[in-house]
Design a protein around this motif. Structure first.
Motif, PDB file in Angstrom:
ATOM      1  N   ASP A 160       0.754  -1.276  -0.163  1.00  0.00           N
ATOM      2  CA  ASP A 160      -0.028  -0.047  -0.041  1.00  0.00           C
ATOM      3  C   ASP A 160       0.948   1.341   0.056  1.00  0.00           C
ATOM      4  O   ASP A 160       0.383   2.399   0.193  1.00  0.00           O
ATOM      5  CB  ASP A 160      -0.858   0.001   1.139  1.00  0.00           C
ATOM      6  CG  ASP A 160      -1.926  -1.247   1.364  1.00  0.00           C
ATOM      7  OD1 ASP A 160      -2.505  -1.482   0.018  1.00  0.00           O
ATOM      8  OD2 ASP A 160      -2.430  -1.499   2.207  1.00  0.00           O
ATOM      9  N   ASP A 216      -1.620   4.224   0.665  1.00  0.00           N
ATOM     10  CA  ASP A 216      -3.042   4.167   0.258  1.00  0.00           C
ATOM     11  C   ASP A 216      -3.903   3.316   1.404  1.00  0.00           C
ATOM     12  O   ASP A 216      -3.536   2.468   1.782  1.00  0.00           O
ATOM     13  CB  ASP A 216      -2.971   3.040  -0.953  1.00  0.00           C
ATOM     14  CG  ASP A 216      -4.322   2.803  -1.555  1.00  0.00           C
ATOM     15  OD1 ASP A 216      -5.412   3.529  -0.957  1.00  0.00           O
ATOM     16  OD2 ASP A 216      -4.496   2.281  -2.593  1.00  0.00           O
ATOM     17  N   GLY A 223      -7.511   2.535   1.849  1.00  0.00           N
ATOM     18  CA  GLY A 223      -8.702   2.228   1.165  1.00  0.00           C
ATOM     19  C   GLY A 223      -9.018   3.231   0.294  1.00  0.00           C
ATOM     20  O   GLY A 223      -8.648   3.527  -0.775  1.00  0.00           O
ATOM     21  N   LYS A 224     -10.301   4.226   0.858  1.00  0.00           N
ATOM     22  CA  LYS A 224     -10.386   5.400  -0.118  1.00  0.00           C
ATOM     23  C   LYS A 224      -9.308   6.389   0.000  1.00  0.00           C
ATOM     24  O   LYS A 224      -9.854   7.471  -0.595  1.00  0.00           O
ATOM     25  CB  LYS A 224     -11.975   5.740   0.409  1.00  0.00           C
ATOM     26  CG  LYS A 224     -12.847   5.879  -0.846  1.00  0.00           C
ATOM     27  CD  LYS A 224     -14.052   6.379  -0.008  1.00  0.00           C
ATOM     28  CE  LYS A 224     -15.118   7.506  -1.012  1.00  0.00           C
ATOM     29  NZ  LYS A 224     -16.355   7.695  -0.382  1.00  0.00           N
ATOM     30  N   PHE A 225      -8.662   6.595   1.016  1.00  0.00           N
ATOM     31  CA  PHE A 225      -7.716   7.715   1.281  1.00  0.00           C
ATOM     32  C   PHE A 225      -6.275   7.486   0.858  1.00  0.00           C
ATOM     33  O   PHE A 225      -5.871   6.280   0.801  1.00  0.00           O
ATOM     34  CB  PHE A 225      -7.973   8.026   2.979  1.00  0.00           C
ATOM     35  CG  PHE A 225      -9.095   8.257   3.301  1.00  0.00           C
ATOM     36  CD1 PHE A 225      -9.568   9.712   3.182  1.00  0.00           C
ATOM     37  CD2 PHE A 225     -10.158   7.305   3.996  1.00  0.00           C
ATOM     38  CE1 PHE A 225     -11.067   9.921   3.615  1.00  0.00           C
ATOM     39  CE2 PHE A 225     -11.379   7.552   4.392  1.00  0.00           C
ATOM     40  CZ  PHE A 225     -11.758   8.830   4.384  1.00  0.00           C
ATOM     41  N   VAL A 277      -8.775  11.770  -1.079  1.00  0.00           N
ATOM     42  CA  VAL A 277      -9.820  11.109  -0.991  1.00  0.00           C
ATOM     43  C   VAL A 277     -10.199  10.677  -2.493  1.00  0.00           C
ATOM     44  O   VAL A 277     -10.327  11.522  -3.473  1.00  0.00           O
ATOM     45  CB  VAL A 277     -11.208  11.811  -0.425  1.00  0.00           C
ATOM     46  CG1 VAL A 277     -12.325  10.770  -0.386  1.00  0.00           C
ATOM     47  CG2 VAL A 277     -10.941  12.266   0.956  1.00  0.00           C
ATOM     48  N   ARG A 278     -10.329   9.408  -2.711  1.00  0.00           N
ATOM     49  CA  ARG A 278     -10.801   8.958  -4.110  1.00  0.00           C
ATOM     50  C   ARG A 278     -12.219   8.811  -4.156  1.00  0.00           C
ATOM     51  O   ARG A 278     -13.100   8.452  -3.166  1.00  0.00           O
ATOM     52  CB  ARG A 278     -10.202   7.596  -4.336  1.00  0.00           C
ATOM     53  CG  ARG A 278      -8.814   7.329  -4.215  1.00  0.00           C
ATOM     54  CD  ARG A 278      -8.208   6.149  -4.812  1.00  0.00           C
ATOM     55  NE  ARG A 278      -6.862   6.205  -4.604  1.00  0.00           N
ATOM     56  CZ  ARG A 278      -6.083   5.245  -4.649  1.00  0.00           C
ATOM     57  NH1 ARG A 278      -6.586   3.934  -4.376  1.00  0.00           N
ATOM     58  NH2 ARG A 278      -4.824   5.247  -4.498  1.00  0.00           N
ATOM     59  N   PHE A 279     -12.643   9.283  -5.361  1.00  0.00           N
ATOM     60  CA  PHE A 279     -13.975   9.403  -5.851  1.00  0.00           C
ATOM     61  C   PHE A 279     -14.579   8.323  -6.567  1.00  0.00           C
ATOM     62  O   PHE A 279     -13.667   7.676  -7.339  1.00  0.00           O
ATOM     63  CB  PHE A 279     -14.607  10.414  -6.489  1.00  0.00           C
ATOM     64  CG  PHE A 279     -14.409  11.697  -5.499  1.00  0.00           C
ATOM     65  CD1 PHE A 279     -15.396  12.256  -4.523  1.00  0.00           C
ATOM     66  CD2 PHE A 279     -13.366  12.460  -5.538  1.00  0.00           C
ATOM     67  CE1 PHE A 279     -15.182  13.344  -3.965  1.00  0.00           C
ATOM     68  CE2 PHE A 279     -13.148  13.648  -4.934  1.00  0.00           C
ATOM     69  CZ  PHE A 279     -14.010  13.929  -3.982  1.00  0.00           C
TER      70      PHE A 279
END
Length: 95
Positions: A15, A62, A64-66, A93-95
Motif C-alpha cells: 500500500d 493508500d 482504502g478510499k484515502f 480522497v478517491r471518488f
C-alpha cells in the motif's frame, strides 16, 4: 508567485509508494526600498523572474478510499530569489 513542472517517479509496493521528483521552477519576485527620497539614497525597486530547478522525495500510503502523503521539496532559483525548503503533508480522497 511560483510556477513548477515537476513529474514524480517512484516504486509502489503493498500500500506504499516511494517517489522522487525533479523539474523546472520559476519565481516572480519583487522588492523595493523607501529611503525617503534623499538624494544620497534614492528609492530602489526590483522586479523579475528567476528560473531554477526543484528536486524532492516523498512517501504515499493508500488506506482504502484515502491517500496520505508526506513530501520534501528543495527549490533553487537563479538571481534574486535564492532557494526554498518545503515540507508538506497531504490527505486525499478517491471518488
Amino acid at each position: 508567485m511560483f510556477a513548477t513542472i515537476t513529474p514524480r517517479f517512484g516504486y509502489a509496493f503493498n500500500d506504499w509508494m516511494v517517489y522522487g521528483k525533479a523539474g523546472y521552477t520559476n519565481a516572480r519576485t519583487s522588492s523595493s526600498s523607501d529611503n525617503l527620497g534623499t538624494p544620497a539614497k534614492p528609492d530602489m525597486a526590483y522586479a523579475g523572474n528567476s528560473d531554477g530547478y526543484r528536486v524532492g522525495a516523498g512517501v504515499e500510503l493508500d488506506i482504502g478510499k484515502f491517500l496520505v502523503r508526506t513530501e520534501y521539496r528543495y527549490s533553487d532559483y537563479s538571481g534574486f530569489a535564492g532557494h526554498r525548503h518545503q515540507g508538506t503533508v497531504g490527505l486525499g480522497v478517491r471518488f
